[in-house]
Design a protein around this motif. Structure first.
Motif, PDB file in Angstrom:
ATOM      1  N   THR A  12       0.586  -1.065  -0.046  1.00  0.00           N
ATOM      2  CA  THR A  12      -0.127   0.032   0.107  1.00  0.00           C
ATOM      3  C   THR A  12       0.781   1.191  -0.065  1.00  0.00           C
ATOM      4  N   LEU A  52      -2.768  -1.601 -10.313  1.00  0.00           N
ATOM      5  CA  LEU A  52      -3.159  -1.507  -8.902  1.00  0.00           C
ATOM      6  C   LEU A  52      -2.328  -0.560  -8.089  1.00  0.00           C
ATOM      7  N   ARG A  53      -0.964  -0.545  -8.557  1.00  0.00           N
ATOM      8  CA  ARG A  53       0.041   0.312  -7.794  1.00  0.00           C
ATOM      9  C   ARG A  53      -0.069   1.602  -8.226  1.00  0.00           C
ATOM     10  N   ILE A  55      -2.705   3.175  -8.941  1.00  0.00           N
ATOM     11  CA  ILE A  55      -4.185   3.514  -8.047  1.00  0.00           C
ATOM     12  C   ILE A  55      -3.749   3.587  -6.719  1.00  0.00           C
ATOM     13  N   GLY A  56      -3.298   2.628  -5.948  1.00  0.00           N
ATOM     14  CA  GLY A  56      -2.837   2.780  -4.652  1.00  0.00           C
ATOM     15  C   GLY A  56      -1.808   3.866  -4.268  1.00  0.00           C
ATOM     16  N   TRP A  75     -11.574   0.065 -13.704  1.00  0.00           N
ATOM     17  CA  TRP A  75     -10.816  -1.025 -13.647  1.00  0.00           C
ATOM     18  C   TRP A  75     -11.020  -1.720 -12.344  1.00  0.00           C
ATOM     19  N   LEU A  76     -11.428  -1.048 -11.285  1.00  0.00           N
ATOM     20  CA  LEU A  76     -11.650  -1.683 -10.030  1.00  0.00           C
ATOM     21  C   LEU A  76     -12.940  -2.372  -9.835  1.00  0.00           C
ATOM     22  N   ARG A  80     -11.729  -4.431 -17.011  1.00  0.00           N
ATOM     23  CA  ARG A  80     -10.241  -4.488 -17.435  1.00  0.00           C
ATOM     24  C   ARG A  80      -9.763  -3.990 -18.540  1.00  0.00           C
ATOM     25  N   ALA A 125     -12.154  -2.933  -3.061  1.00  0.00           N
ATOM     26  CA  ALA A 125     -11.007  -3.244  -2.366  1.00  0.00           C
ATOM     27  C   ALA A 125     -10.318  -2.122  -1.454  1.00  0.00           C
TER      28      ALA A 125
END
Length: 313
Positions: A12, A52-53, A55-56, A75-76, A80, A125
């Motif tokens: 994260t 994902l990275r 976005i995080g 995407w979340l 995709r 998520a």
């Protein structure tokens, strides 16, 4: 290297102040095991680069009331097709704020201020995001032309996240949103069952550039005895014109063989088959593709004799 990463950082990104309050020291934050994607934000350097990275990394920047939107939210929500890239370039992550929200601009982040109601916001998520229907609405209304918005709504519909009618209904409750006319046109053209964004692009070229009637999408064709003939990407039922988009997987020998056998079967029943690839939907080749589509439809309309096929809804 992974063992040197504070447990609180694993997978994260967090603000420096939050990490210090949790007992992480300055020396550990300065180690090579920690990335600094934005000023004051630290993250585990061991996490592989990817959607994902990206976005995080933005989540710690969100001010009160702010949520992730646009392609990242799509995407979340499971669409995709959206990977945060376009033409080989990375797209900024969209952050949606209430009308009175404030956030300092940063490279890689786009800020959109707009009215956000309670039903416009959800969590996926652990990430606060725009709801699926609001995501579709925003992607459609922020497109400069309806055809790009159709790709977005088609993608979310294919993922089972929302539908074109749902986006239209959501828009009717917010008619003053900027870009509402484009979003309305895009949502009205979206359909279920689309298998790829390029398939949508071909459909939009079919409608907008070639000026042909709106085709059926992925409907089954059978002969008069009910035997399956194929499920074409696009079908002009009046002309008996089948449009097929061949992605990269169709270049494989086994897939290509199946394609050819199916095409022969369709043509035996009087259908006209036109095949296209990603090259055909590029701007440089649109004129050629338009000519091919119009020519194929003319040939289809010229066919005579009773039909030996029918569409299964």
């Amino acid at each position: 290297m992974r063992s040197e990463v504070p447990e609180v950082l694993a997978g994260t990104a967090l603000r420096r102040g939050d990490l210090l309050r949790r007992g992480v020291t300055d020396s550990r934050l300065r180690s090579r095991a920690v990335r600094r994607p934005f000023r004051g934000v630290h993250a585990d350097a061991g996490v592989e680069p990817g959607v994902l990275r990206r976005i995080g990394d933005v989540v710690p920047l969100l001010p009160p009331g702010g949520v992730v939107g646009g392609w990242a939210a799509a995407w979340l929500h499971g669409a995709r097709w959206f990977d945060g890239r376009c033409g080989g370039q990375e797209l900024p992550v969209l952050v949606c704020l209430p009308a009175a929200g404030r956030m300092r601009p940063r490279p890689g982040v786009r800020v959109l201020r707009s009215e956000l109601r309670d039903d416009d916001v959800t969590e996926v998520a652990g990430v606060p995001v725009t709801s699926a229907v609001r995501t579709g609405l925003d992607l459609a209304r922020l497109s400069d032309v309806p055809r790009r918005g159709v790709v977005a709504v088609d993608a979310l519909w294919a993922a089972g996240a929302t539908t074109g009618p749902a986006v239209l209904a959501h828009l009717e409750e917010r008619p003053r949103l900027r870009g509402a006319p484009v979003a309305r046109a895009a949502a009205g053209l979206a359909v279920p069952g689309v298998r790829s964004p390029k398939e949508t692009e071909l459909r939009m070229l079919w409608v907008f550039d070639a000026g042909l009637p709106i085709p059926l999408v992925n409907h089954r064709l059978v002969d008069l005895a009910g035997r399956h003939l194929g499920t074409p990407d696009l079908l002009d039922e009046e002309a008996g014109l089948v449009g097929e988009f061949d992605g990269g997987d169709h270049l494989a020998l086994e897939v290509s063989t199946v394609d050819h056998v199916r095409q022969e079967g369709l043509e035996r029943h009087g259908l006209v088959v036109a095949r296209f690839t990603s090259v055909d939907v590029r701007p440089a080749h649109v004129r050629r593709t338009v000519w091919r589509l119009r020519d194929a439809r003319t040939r289809g309309l010229a066919r005579v004799g009773p039909r030996s096929w029918r569409v299964v809804p």
